[in-house]
Design a protein around this motif. Structure first.
Motif, PDB file in Angstrom:
ATOM      1  N   HIS A 134      -8.093   7.549  -5.398  1.00  0.00           N
ATOM      2  CA  HIS A 134      -7.759   6.556  -6.423  1.00  0.00           C
ATOM      3  C   HIS A 134      -8.893   6.420  -7.433  1.00  0.00           C
ATOM      4  O   HIS A 134      -8.660   6.365  -8.651  1.00  0.00           O
ATOM      5  N   ASP A 176      -8.196   7.877   0.686  1.00  0.00           N
ATOM      6  CA  ASP A 176      -7.263   7.303  -0.277  1.00  0.00           C
ATOM      7  C   ASP A 176      -7.989   6.552  -1.384  1.00  0.00           C
ATOM      8  O   ASP A 176      -7.624   6.642  -2.562  1.00  0.00           O
ATOM      9  N   GLU A 236      -9.058   9.215 -10.032  1.00  0.00           N
ATOM     10  CA  GLU A 236      -7.989   9.272 -11.033  1.00  0.00           C
ATOM     11  C   GLU A 236      -8.408   8.633 -12.355  1.00  0.00           C
ATOM     12  O   GLU A 236      -7.739   8.824 -13.373  1.00  0.00           O
ATOM     13  N   GLN A 289       2.511   1.752  -3.391  1.00  0.00           N
ATOM     14  CA  GLN A 289       1.593   2.210  -4.438  1.00  0.00           C
ATOM     15  C   GLN A 289       0.807   3.458  -4.014  1.00  0.00           C
ATOM     16  O   GLN A 289      -0.197   3.808  -4.627  1.00  0.00           O
ATOM     17  N   ASN A 290       1.275   4.112  -2.946  1.00  0.00           N
ATOM     18  CA  ASN A 290       0.755   5.416  -2.520  1.00  0.00           C
ATOM     19  C   ASN A 290      -0.682   5.368  -1.990  1.00  0.00           C
ATOM     20  O   ASN A 290      -1.567   6.089  -2.445  1.00  0.00           O
ATOM     21  N   PHE A 291      -0.895   4.501  -1.001  1.00  0.00           N
ATOM     22  CA  PHE A 291      -2.133   4.513  -0.217  1.00  0.00           C
ATOM     23  C   PHE A 291      -1.756   4.658   1.264  1.00  0.00           C
ATOM     24  O   PHE A 291      -1.990   3.759   2.079  1.00  0.00           O
ATOM     25  N   PRO A 292      -1.181   5.794   1.634  1.00  0.00           N
ATOM     26  CA  PRO A 292      -0.596   5.929   2.965  1.00  0.00           C
ATOM     27  C   PRO A 292      -1.608   5.930   4.098  1.00  0.00           C
ATOM     28  O   PRO A 292      -1.294   5.451   5.199  1.00  0.00           O
ATOM     29  N   ALA A 300      -2.094  12.293   2.383  1.00  0.00           N
ATOM     30  CA  ALA A 300      -2.998  11.411   1.648  1.00  0.00           C
ATOM     31  C   ALA A 300      -2.497  11.164   0.235  1.00  0.00           C
ATOM     32  O   ALA A 300      -1.548  11.806  -0.244  1.00  0.00           O
ATOM     33  N   ARG A 301      -3.164  10.242  -0.443  1.00  0.00           N
ATOM     34  CA  ARG A 301      -2.789   9.877  -1.809  1.00  0.00           C
ATOM     35  C   ARG A 301      -2.779  11.083  -2.732  1.00  0.00           C
ATOM     36  O   ARG A 301      -1.913  11.191  -3.622  1.00  0.00           O
ATOM     37  N   ASN A 302      -3.705  12.015  -2.551  1.00  0.00           N
ATOM     38  CA  ASN A 302      -3.781  13.169  -3.453  1.00  0.00           C
ATOM     39  C   ASN A 302      -2.915  14.331  -2.997  1.00  0.00           C
ATOM     40  O   ASN A 302      -2.993  15.428  -3.562  1.00  0.00           O
ATOM     41  N   LEU A 350       0.831  -1.202   0.000  1.00  0.00           N
ATOM     42  CA  LEU A 350       0.000   0.000   0.000  1.00  0.00           C
ATOM     43  C   LEU A 350       0.871   1.260   0.000  1.00  0.00           C
ATOM     44  O   LEU A 350       0.556   2.248  -0.665  1.00  0.00           O
TER      45      LEU A 350
END
Length: 460
Positions: free
Chosen positions: A323, A319, A326, A193-196, A298-300, A190
């Protein structure tokens, strides 16, 4: 086992359905001996009243159920389900003047009246079964019942057997049944793949956090469903009191509901492209748990100050929503057991929803009434945006003051959806006490409303 209507060719007995206002005329139309029996037994067609009808040989030849008057019916739903458990064993068919949405609702209630959660203890089965009433869409009603059963079973299963891994298995199993594609991002992947925030909420649990994805359909408008999958919520370091933790197995009710809705959509083969995203975590306590006043990115790219570790649902959803946004979508819907404030506002029986799209709002409001699945629009109230801005970070996950908790949570989520056409449901996912076709326990909210609104919302 999903409930289905009985074989249409099977021998059956009639269940007459009579409103109070029609009783005199209906009784006069019956054979004299039957009319005398009904008068002698005091049958008044009150809501939920049931009277068996004897045949010439003394056996039960049929039954009559009361529908009462309109004011009494307005106080509930699935009224015929209340008599289903009292009918003798066998197959029954409805003889009724009900039609349209009223008939479909009662037919669905009869199917759902057979629901039992028997994973841990045998439950007495309902003795009566029912043929589909003439004039209803049998496939649609059975699909709705099957989706609701899936939702209930998932919510009712305790976290000992419904953690992130089991929820993953449920998604993979549903995908396999419908030739859909399933994908899982798990554990430290996670972060890669940038889902912090999904990772931060779930990293202290025994089972790794994960993002579950299901895709189905190759043509048509795009529908994206995001469901909160917090399989148990201790509150984290801001631990809940035991009185608040007792129902936290249901904190994955949003995930369970979008899976039930996905089941309906795929079973009915609606002409659309479906994407389901579920952040599946357990909010636990350990040395690596997130802390109050930590700041997460966050992801964004938005930074979030953690002012309460018990406001974790909006973090994992953020998150997942970022996603989802996107990728092009025609409609993005999130469902979550997100705030106690929503229950204070509308109680456990109504699913509040938020949207800026007037057409979506109108479609959902109309569908909720028709589907016996009550929903209520709440506002994305822009003046409250300042309440979710702590100053030290872009966003605050738990604004102080206690006001407008459901609205501020919805505003928080809206920061992650970009330009997507977005609707958020803040559901309860639990029936507090037994009601017709709705036994105490897990329950779906909003799924049938969304299903009915999709043709208008997506132009199907």
């Amino acid at each position: 086992m999903f409930p289905r209507f009985a074989d249409s060719a099977a021998p059956s007995r009639p269940l007459f359905v009579v409103q109070e206002a029609d009783l005199a005329a209906w009784r006069a139309s019956r054979p004299p001996t039957e009319a005398a029996w009904l008068e002698a037994t005091g049958f008044a067609a009150g809501l939920g009243e049931l009277q068996l009808l004897p045949g010439p040989d003394g056996a039960v030849a049929g039954a009559v159920a009361g529908l009462g008057a309109a004011p009494a019916r307005a106080r509930g739903r699935f009224h015929l389900a209340s008599v289903a458990a009292r009918l003798p064993e066998g197959v029954w068919h409805l003889d009724t003047a009900l039609a349209g949405a009223d008939l479909e609702s009662e037919a669905l209630g009869l199917l759902l009246s057979a629901y039992r959660f028997d994973r841990y203890r045998p439950q007495a089965a309902q003795r009566a079964s029912f043929k589909a009433p003439e004039g209803v869409d049998v496939a649609r009603i059975e699909a709705m019942a099957a989706g609701e059963v899936l939702t209930r079973d998932l919510i009712n299963t305790p976290a000992s057997d419904m953690g992130p891994e089991a929820l993953e298995e449920a998604v993979i199993g549903l995908a396999a049944r419908h030739a859909a594609e399933a994908n899982v991002i798990r554990g430290d992947e996670l972060l890669a793949q940038n889902f912090p925030m999904i990772h931060a909420v779930g990293r202290a649990a025994a089972e790794a956090p994960r993002l579950l994805e299901l895709r189905w359909g190759e043509a048509g408008p795009r529908l994206t469903l995001v469901g909160k999958g917090v399989c148990f919520d201790t509150g984290g370091l801001d631990i809940k009191p035991s009185s608040s933790m007792g129902l936290m197995k249901k904190d994955m009710g949003g995930a369970a509901t979008v899976l039930g809705l996905a089941s309906m959509i795929m079973t009915l083969k609606l002409p659309l492209r479906l994407r389901v995203l579920i952040p599946a975590v357990e909010n636990s306590i350990a040395g690596n748990a997130m802390r109050p006043q930590d700041i997460l990115t966050a992801r964004n790219g938005l930074t979030v100050e953690i002012n309460n570790t018990d406001a974790e649902g909006r973090l994992v959803l953020a998150d997942a929503l970022a996603h989802a946004a996107e990728e092009e979508t025609d409609c993005l819907i999130s469902m979550a057991t997100l705030t106690g404030a929503a229950r204070v506002a509308v109680g456990p029986d109504i699913a509040p929803f938020y949207t800026d799209d007037e057409a979506v709002a109108a479609a959902l409001s109309g569908a909720g009434a028709a589907m016996a699945d009550p929903v209520w629009r709440m506002p994305f109230h822009a003046p409250y945006e300042a309440m979710i801005e702590p100053g030290i970070a872009d966003l605050d996950n738990a604004p102080k003051g206690g006001f407008a908790g459901s609205i501020t949570a919805a505003l928080f989520l809206r920061r992650f959806v970009g330009e997507a056409r977005y609707t958020h449901f803040d559901i309860y996912g639990w029936q507090p006490s037994d009601a017709p076709a709705r036994p105490k326990g897990g329950v779906g909210q909003g799924a049938r409303t969304i299903l009915a609104a999709l043709p208008e919302v997506l132009g199907l």
